[in-house]
Design a protein around this motif. Structure first.
Motif, mmCIF file in Angstrom:
data_model
loop_
_atom_site.group_PDB
_atom_site.id
_atom_site.type_symbol
_atom_site.label_atom_id
_atom_site.label_comp_id
_atom_site.label_asym_id
_atom_site.label_seq_id
_atom_site.Cartn_x
_atom_site.Cartn_y
_atom_site.Cartn_z
ATOM 1 N N SER A 38 4.652 4.124 -6.403
ATOM 2 C CA SER A 38 5.882 4.038 -5.597
ATOM 3 C C SER A 38 6.541 5.400 -5.466
ATOM 4 O O SER A 38 7.673 5.598 -5.918
ATOM 5 N N GLU A 39 5.842 6.342 -4.867
ATOM 6 C CA GLU A 39 6.432 7.672 -4.707
ATOM 7 C C GLU A 39 7.717 7.592 -3.877
ATOM 8 O O GLU A 39 7.912 6.688 -3.069
ATOM 9 N N HIS A 40 8.582 8.580 -4.099
ATOM 10 C CA HIS A 40 9.879 8.595 -3.427
ATOM 11 C C HIS A 40 9.733 8.722 -1.913
ATOM 12 O O HIS A 40 8.867 9.446 -1.412
ATOM 13 N N ALA A 41 10.611 8.035 -1.214
ATOM 14 C CA ALA A 41 10.711 8.248 0.228
ATOM 15 C C ALA A 41 11.144 9.689 0.482
ATOM 16 O O ALA A 41 11.866 10.285 -0.327
ATOM 17 N N PRO A 42 10.721 10.269 1.592
ATOM 18 C CA PRO A 42 11.204 11.612 1.924
ATOM 19 C C PRO A 42 12.726 11.617 2.063
ATOM 20 O O PRO A 42 13.346 10.591 2.352
ATOM 21 N N THR A 94 22.475 8.733 3.329
ATOM 22 C CA THR A 94 23.199 8.572 4.590
ATOM 23 C C THR A 94 22.472 7.520 5.420
ATOM 24 O O THR A 94 21.387 7.051 5.046
ATOM 25 N N ALA A 95 23.034 7.191 6.565
ATOM 26 C CA ALA A 95 22.400 6.214 7.455
ATOM 27 C C ALA A 95 21.028 6.694 7.916
ATOM 28 O O ALA A 95 20.156 5.881 8.252
ATOM 29 N N LEU A 96 20.816 8.001 7.918
ATOM 30 C CA LEU A 96 19.530 8.548 8.335
ATOM 31 C C LEU A 96 18.395 8.046 7.450
ATOM 32 O O LEU A 96 17.297 7.759 7.936
ATOM 33 N N ASP A 97 18.647 7.933 6.150
ATOM 34 C CA ASP A 97 17.597 7.480 5.232
ATOM 35 C C ASP A 97 17.138 6.073 5.573
ATOM 36 O O ASP A 97 15.943 5.773 5.564
ATOM 37 N N SER A 98 18.077 5.199 5.878
ATOM 38 C CA SER A 98 17.729 3.820 6.211
ATOM 39 C C SER A 98 16.954 3.749 7.522
ATOM 40 O O SER A 98 15.956 3.034 7.636
ATOM 41 N N THR A 103 11.337 3.169 10.093
ATOM 42 C CA THR A 103 10.200 3.707 10.849
ATOM 43 C C THR A 103 8.968 3.827 9.971
ATOM 44 O O THR A 103 7.856 3.448 10.365
ATOM 45 N N LEU A 104 9.146 4.345 8.755
ATOM 46 C CA LEU A 104 8.023 4.493 7.828
ATOM 47 C C LEU A 104 7.354 3.156 7.533
ATOM 48 O O LEU A 104 6.126 3.067 7.411
ATOM 49 N N ARG A 109 0.179 0.290 5.317
ATOM 50 C CA ARG A 109 -0.336 0.710 4.014
ATOM 51 C C ARG A 109 0.754 0.620 2.950
ATOM 52 O O ARG A 109 0.450 0.529 1.752
ATOM 53 N N ILE A 110 2.009 0.652 3.372
ATOM 54 C CA ILE A 110 3.128 0.494 2.434
ATOM 55 C C ILE A 110 3.328 -0.997 2.219
ATOM 56 O O ILE A 110 3.793 -1.715 3.104
ATOM 57 N N GLU A 111 2.967 -1.458 1.028
ATOM 58 C CA GLU A 111 2.938 -2.896 0.765
ATOM 59 C C GLU A 111 4.249 -3.443 0.219
ATOM 60 O O GLU A 111 4.519 -4.640 0.340
ATOM 61 N N TYR A 112 5.052 -2.582 -0.382
ATOM 62 C CA TYR A 112 6.316 -3.066 -0.934
ATOM 63 C C TYR A 112 7.286 -1.907 -1.093
ATOM 64 O O TYR A 112 6.902 -0.732 -1.059
ATOM 65 N N VAL A 113 8.546 -2.254 -1.271
ATOM 66 C CA VAL A 113 9.618 -1.274 -1.430
ATOM 67 C C VAL A 113 10.297 -1.484 -2.774
ATOM 68 O O VAL A 113 10.601 -2.623 -3.154
ATOM 69 N N VAL A 114 10.502 -0.398 -3.502
ATOM 70 C CA VAL A 114 11.402 -0.408 -4.652
ATOM 71 C C VAL A 114 12.759 0.037 -4.121
ATOM 72 O O VAL A 114 12.930 1.192 -3.713
ATOM 73 N N GLY A 115 13.701 -0.879 -4.097
ATOM 74 C CA GLY A 115 15.005 -0.595 -3.507
ATOM 75 C C GLY A 115 15.947 0.026 -4.519
ATOM 76 O O GLY A 115 16.455 -0.657 -5.410
ATOM 77 N N SER A 116 16.173 1.320 -4.382
ATOM 78 C CA SER A 116 16.986 2.064 -5.342
ATOM 79 C C SER A 116 18.112 2.809 -4.642
ATOM 80 O O SER A 116 18.042 3.099 -3.447
ATOM 81 N N VAL A 117 19.133 3.132 -5.425
ATOM 82 C CA VAL A 117 20.218 4.005 -4.982
ATOM 83 C C VAL A 117 20.342 5.108 -6.019
ATOM 84 O O VAL A 117 20.585 4.833 -7.198
#
Length: 341
Positions: A38-42, A94-98, A103-104, A109-117
């Motif tokens: 689960s590498e970090h989102a850009p 910011t809203a840009l990340d969401s 889009t990502l 290939r991205i099967e799941y999200v770890v939802g973090s703040v």
């Protein structure tokens, strides 16, 4: 057994260590059966980078995440003995990340999200205590700040400005903490609503540098967020990283964990490893904590193509399902795991 839904490697994360291949190999050696990558989102603004990334650009972080997806596929093929899951750990600066995360996620290939703040009011809350205190102060003042700033042509960490609130010995009061906690939990709800992450990451990371602090003043928001995540079937990770960062328990803390259980929430396991040495680190004390908290069932994600009767829906993407593991605490793994330490 066992499982981890949250990991990083030095190949794709500057504050981690070791190659992705080395991390995956260590997970196999330690007897993991499910291991989430689960590498970090850009991050998309240079002021959201960290000191160790000062020589990079946001575009290079995007390229690194794409390269991670390619390498994750290579590792899956190389390790058929492991159920490797490929994911992404998001953030909400910011809203840009969401918007960019949405889009990502078109990439299947991205099967799941770890939802973090990891940020409040634009400031990192888990880099160091001084930066965390800046986030607390920014929330109290109702202003947005940044983690980094460009000065004399160099991208550097925003330094303390001499305010007593940033003194090393300073501990914010409950009243001073409240705007910060409210902002954190509101950002967390935004992530849950916008993306329905399959795994809720370190629920109470906001207390990293104040583990003795209480969430009582914002309990209505805590319960609101837990109820929302339970409603779409999310897994709440028990995250062992808190133990290596000085906590007496894993995330989430006892009050939050008991609320999750009382509301029918599902708990999963994560080591949040940042390199070979942290794969499975503190899993034994985390097991003791969860047993003491009467966690009867832990859950893990399974690729939807491998679903079977008894699996449960989680979120709205449909790329993974959740599988219960009853009697997890007595699994033979725990004895063999000791031999790999």
């Amino acid at each position: 057994m066992p499982h981890s839904h949250h990991s990083h490697s030095g190949q794709f994360c500057r504050h981690a260590k070791d190659s992705l291949a080395a991390v995956v190999s260590r997970a196999s050696e330690r007897g993991f059966t499910v291991f989430g990558l689960s590498e970090h989102a850009p991050r998309y603004r240079e002021v959201d980078l960290f000191p160790e990334e000062a020589d990079l650009s946001p575009a290079e972080l995007e390229a690194a995440y794409t390269a991670f997806l390619d390498e994750a596929g290579v590792q899956r093929a190389a390790h058929p003995e492991l159920n490797l899951l490929v994911g992404i750990e998001c953030d909400a600066i910011t809203a840009l990340d969401s918007a960019r995360l949405a889009t990502l996620l078109a990439d299947e290939r991205i099967e799941y999200v770890v939802g973090s703040v990891h940020h409040v009011r634009g400031v990192s809350i888990d880099f160091d205590r001084g930066t965390w205190l800046r986030a607390v102060r920014a929330a109290r003042r109702g202003v947005d700040e940044t983690t980094m700033v460009r000065r004399s042509g160099e991208l550097v960490l925003v330094p303390p400005d001499g305010d007593d609130v940033l003194a090393a010995e300073y501990c914010p009061s409950e009243e001073e903490m409240r705007p910060f906690l409210e902002a954190y939990l509101d950002a967390q709800l935004g992530v849950l609503q916008a993306h329905q992450p399959e795994v809720v990451g370190h629920f109470d990371l906001c207390l990293l540098f104040a583990p003795e602090a209480s969430l009582k003043s914002v309990w209505d928001r805590v319960e609101r967020n837990v109820r929302y995540a339970v409603g779409y079937g999310a897994l709440f990770e028990a995250n062992a990283a808190a133990l290596r960062k000085g906590w007496m328990t894993s995330y989430p803390s006892p009050d939050v964990l008991q609320l999750i259980l009382a509301l029918g929430g599902r708990v999963c396991l994560s080591d949040d490893s940042h390199g070979v040495a942290a794969v499975g680190l503190n899993y034994l004390p985390m097991r003791e904590y969860l047993v003491a908290q009467d966690v009867k069932t832990v859950w893990h994600l399974v690729r939807a193509c491998d679903a079977r009767d008894g699996d449960h829906k989680v979120g709205n993407r449909g790329r993974v399902v959740a599988r219960p593991c009853v009697g997890w605490e007595d699994d033979a793994f725990w004895e063999t795991f000791k031999a790999t330490m």
